[in-house]
Motif scaffolding. Structure first.
Motif, short mmCIF file in Angstrom:
data_model
loop_
_atom_site.label_atom_id
_atom_site.label_comp_id
_atom_site.label_asym_id
_atom_site.label_seq_id
_atom_site.Cartn_x
_atom_site.Cartn_y
_atom_site.Cartn_z
N PRO A 222 -5.53 -8.34 35.70
CA PRO A 222 -5.26 -9.19 34.54
C PRO A 222 -5.28 -10.68 34.88
CG PRO A 222 -3.82 -7.28 34.49
CD PRO A 222 -4.54 -7.26 35.82
N VAL A 223 -4.72 -11.07 36.00
CA VAL A 223 -4.75 -12.48 36.40
C VAL A 223 -6.20 -12.92 36.63
CG1 VAL A 223 -4.17 -14.10 38.27
CG2 VAL A 223 -2.41 -12.58 37.35
N GLU A 224 -6.97 -12.11 37.32
CA GLU A 224 -8.37 -12.46 37.60
C GLU A 224 -9.18 -12.58 36.31
OE1 GLU A 224 -8.32 -10.37 42.01
OE2 GLU A 224 -9.12 -9.25 40.31
N ARG A 225 -8.94 -11.69 35.36
CA ARG A 225 -9.64 -11.78 34.07
C ARG A 225 -9.29 -13.09 33.36
NH1 ARG A 225 -7.97 -6.34 33.74
NH2 ARG A 225 -6.54 -6.83 32.04
N GLU A 226 -8.02 -13.47 33.44
CA GLU A 226 -7.61 -14.72 32.79
C GLU A 226 -8.22 -15.94 33.49
OE1 GLU A 226 -6.23 -15.17 29.90
OE2 GLU A 226 -5.96 -13.03 29.58
N VAL A 227 -8.44 -15.85 34.78
CA VAL A 227 -9.12 -16.94 35.50
C VAL A 227 -10.52 -17.12 34.92
CG1 VAL A 227 -10.13 -17.66 37.72
CG2 VAL A 227 -7.77 -16.77 37.62
N VAL A 228 -11.24 -16.03 34.73
CA VAL A 228 -12.58 -16.10 34.15
C VAL A 228 -12.51 -16.75 32.77
CG1 VAL A 228 -14.55 -14.73 33.29
CG2 VAL A 228 -13.44 -14.12 35.46
N VAL A 229 -11.57 -16.31 31.95
CA VAL A 229 -11.44 -16.85 30.60
C VAL A 229 -11.14 -18.35 30.64
CG1 VAL A 229 -10.04 -16.77 28.49
CG2 VAL A 229 -10.74 -14.64 29.60
N MET A 230 -10.23 -18.76 31.53
CA MET A 230 -9.87 -20.19 31.61
C MET A 230 -11.08 -21.04 31.98
SD MET A 230 -6.70 -20.79 30.78
CE MET A 230 -6.24 -22.32 31.61
N VAL A 231 -11.89 -20.56 32.91
CA VAL A 231 -13.08 -21.33 33.32
C VAL A 231 -14.06 -21.43 32.16
CG1 VAL A 231 -15.11 -21.32 34.84
CG2 VAL A 231 -12.83 -20.82 35.78
N VAL A 232 -14.34 -20.32 31.50
CA VAL A 232 -15.30 -20.35 30.39
C VAL A 232 -14.77 -21.21 29.25
CG1 VAL A 232 -16.58 -18.95 28.72
CG2 VAL A 232 -16.24 -18.10 31.05
N ALA A 233 -13.50 -21.07 28.92
CA ALA A 233 -12.91 -21.86 27.83
C ALA A 233 -13.00 -23.35 28.15
CB ALA A 233 -11.47 -21.44 27.59
N GLY A 234 -12.79 -23.70 29.41
CA GLY A 234 -12.92 -25.10 29.81
C GLY A 234 -14.35 -25.59 29.68
N GLU A 235 -15.29 -24.80 30.17
CA GLU A 235 -16.70 -25.18 30.09
C GLU A 235 -17.19 -25.28 28.65
OE1 GLU A 235 -19.06 -25.99 32.52
OE2 GLU A 235 -17.31 -26.11 33.82
N ASN A 236 -16.66 -24.41 27.78
CA ASN A 236 -17.11 -24.37 26.39
C ASN A 236 -16.28 -25.28 25.48
OD1 ASN A 236 -19.16 -22.64 27.05
ND2 ASN A 236 -18.16 -20.81 26.29
N GLY A 237 -15.33 -26.00 26.05
CA GLY A 237 -14.58 -26.99 25.29
C GLY A 237 -13.64 -26.42 24.24
N CYS A 238 -12.97 -25.34 24.56
CA CYS A 238 -12.04 -24.73 23.61
C CYS A 238 -10.60 -24.99 24.09
CB CYS A 238 -12.30 -23.24 23.46
SG CYS A 238 -11.32 -22.49 22.15
N ASP A 239 -10.01 -26.08 23.60
CA ASP A 239 -8.65 -26.43 24.00
C ASP A 239 -7.64 -25.38 23.56
OD1 ASP A 239 -9.17 -29.97 23.32
OD2 ASP A 239 -9.67 -28.78 25.08
N LEU A 240 -7.82 -24.85 22.38
CA LEU A 240 -6.91 -23.81 21.89
C LEU A 240 -6.95 -22.60 22.82
CD1 LEU A 240 -4.97 -22.88 19.64
CD2 LEU A 240 -6.96 -21.88 18.52
N CYS A 241 -8.14 -22.19 23.24
CA CYS A 241 -8.28 -21.05 24.16
C CYS A 241 -7.58 -21.34 25.48
CB CYS A 241 -9.75 -20.76 24.44
SG CYS A 241 -10.72 -20.33 23.01
N ARG A 242 -7.79 -22.53 26.00
CA ARG A 242 -7.18 -22.89 27.28
C ARG A 242 -5.66 -22.84 27.18
NH1 ARG A 242 -8.44 -28.11 27.98
NH2 ARG A 242 -7.59 -28.13 30.07
N THR A 243 -5.12 -23.32 26.07
CA THR A 243 -3.67 -23.31 25.90
C THR A 243 -3.15 -21.88 25.75
OG1 THR A 243 -3.70 -25.51 24.92
CG2 THR A 243 -1.79 -24.13 24.43
N MET A 244 -3.80 -21.09 24.90
CA MET A 244 -3.36 -19.70 24.72
C MET A 244 -3.46 -18.92 26.03
SD MET A 244 -4.94 -18.57 21.02
CE MET A 244 -4.65 -16.85 21.39
N HIS A 245 -4.57 -19.09 26.72
CA HIS A 245 -4.79 -18.29 27.92
C HIS A 245 -4.00 -18.79 29.12
CE1 HIS A 245 -7.44 -15.19 26.44
NE2 HIS A 245 -7.85 -16.11 25.58
N ARG A 246 -3.58 -20.03 29.11
CA ARG A 246 -2.65 -20.49 30.16
C ARG A 246 -1.36 -19.66 30.06
NH1 ARG A 246 -0.66 -26.58 30.08
NH2 ARG A 246 -0.30 -25.88 27.97
N GLY A 247 -0.88 -19.46 28.83
CA GLY A 247 0.30 -18.62 28.63
C GLY A 247 0.07 -17.18 29.05
#
Length: 179
Positions: free
Chosen positions: A67-92
């Motif tokens: 689960p942590v590793e999957r969230e790392v992938v999501v955080m990187v993609v959300a950052g690259e794709n410019g989704c601040d909401l995603c980054r905030t939700m997925h940080r949690g």
């Protein structure tokens, strides 16, 4: 968390106003998050999009990546794709999955993670995005040396696809930026 500006084309549906075909996935998301996240409320304009995201997410959650590793992938993609909401939700979600606050902060701020293995995953995800899948052998070798497998390299692509679907839809529905 603030909501973004209203979209004239993509209303924020509720469980009661959403098309019937979108409701089962929205109900699952509401149980998972404790609320109906704004992006999914707006996705409900297209039951097909809600279903696609729900099914892709379920597939990605079945990966051998933790689960942590999957969230790392999501955080990187959300950052690259410019989704601040995603980054905030997925940080949690990253913290809830067991990542350290230092790792979560580094990924949120788009700087190297203090955990070598997770940083190798973040770097590999970035390389996969940058190279559109044609990752140089040196990047793949570094990923494998960090203890990941060839199977997990392909699972990163599933995570990229799932998160890209979400972040692109967030941007179209104006659900991507915090205000």
């Amino acid at each position: 968390m603030s909501q973004t500006a209203a979209s004239p084309h993509f209303p924020a549906h509720t469980l009661h106003t959403a098309p019937a075909a979108a409701r089962p996935a929205l109900e699952r998301a509401s149980r998972k998050f404790g609320i109906l996240p704004l992006p999914l409320a707006r996705f409900a304009t297209s039951p097909l999009l809600v279903r696609a995201f729900d099914e892709l997410l379920a597939v990605f959650e079945g990966a051998t990546l933790s689960p942590v590793e999957r969230e790392v992938v999501v955080m990187v993609v959300a950052g690259e794709n410019g989704c601040d909401l995603c980054r905030t939700m997925h940080r949690g979600l990253l913290l809830r999955a067991g990542a350290s606050p230092e790792v979560a902060a580094a990924l949120f701020e788009r700087r190297p993670a203090p955990d070598a293995r997770l940083q190798a995953l973040a770097a590999f995800t970035e390389a996969t995005l940058r190279e559109r899948g044609q990752v140089p052998d040196a990047d793949l070798d570094a990923f494998l040396r960090a203890g990941f497998t060839a199977e997990q390299a392909l699972e990163v692509i599933v995570g990229i696809g799932t998160t890209t679907l979400s972040t692109f839809a967030n941007r179209m529905t104006r659900s991507h930026a915090l205000r």
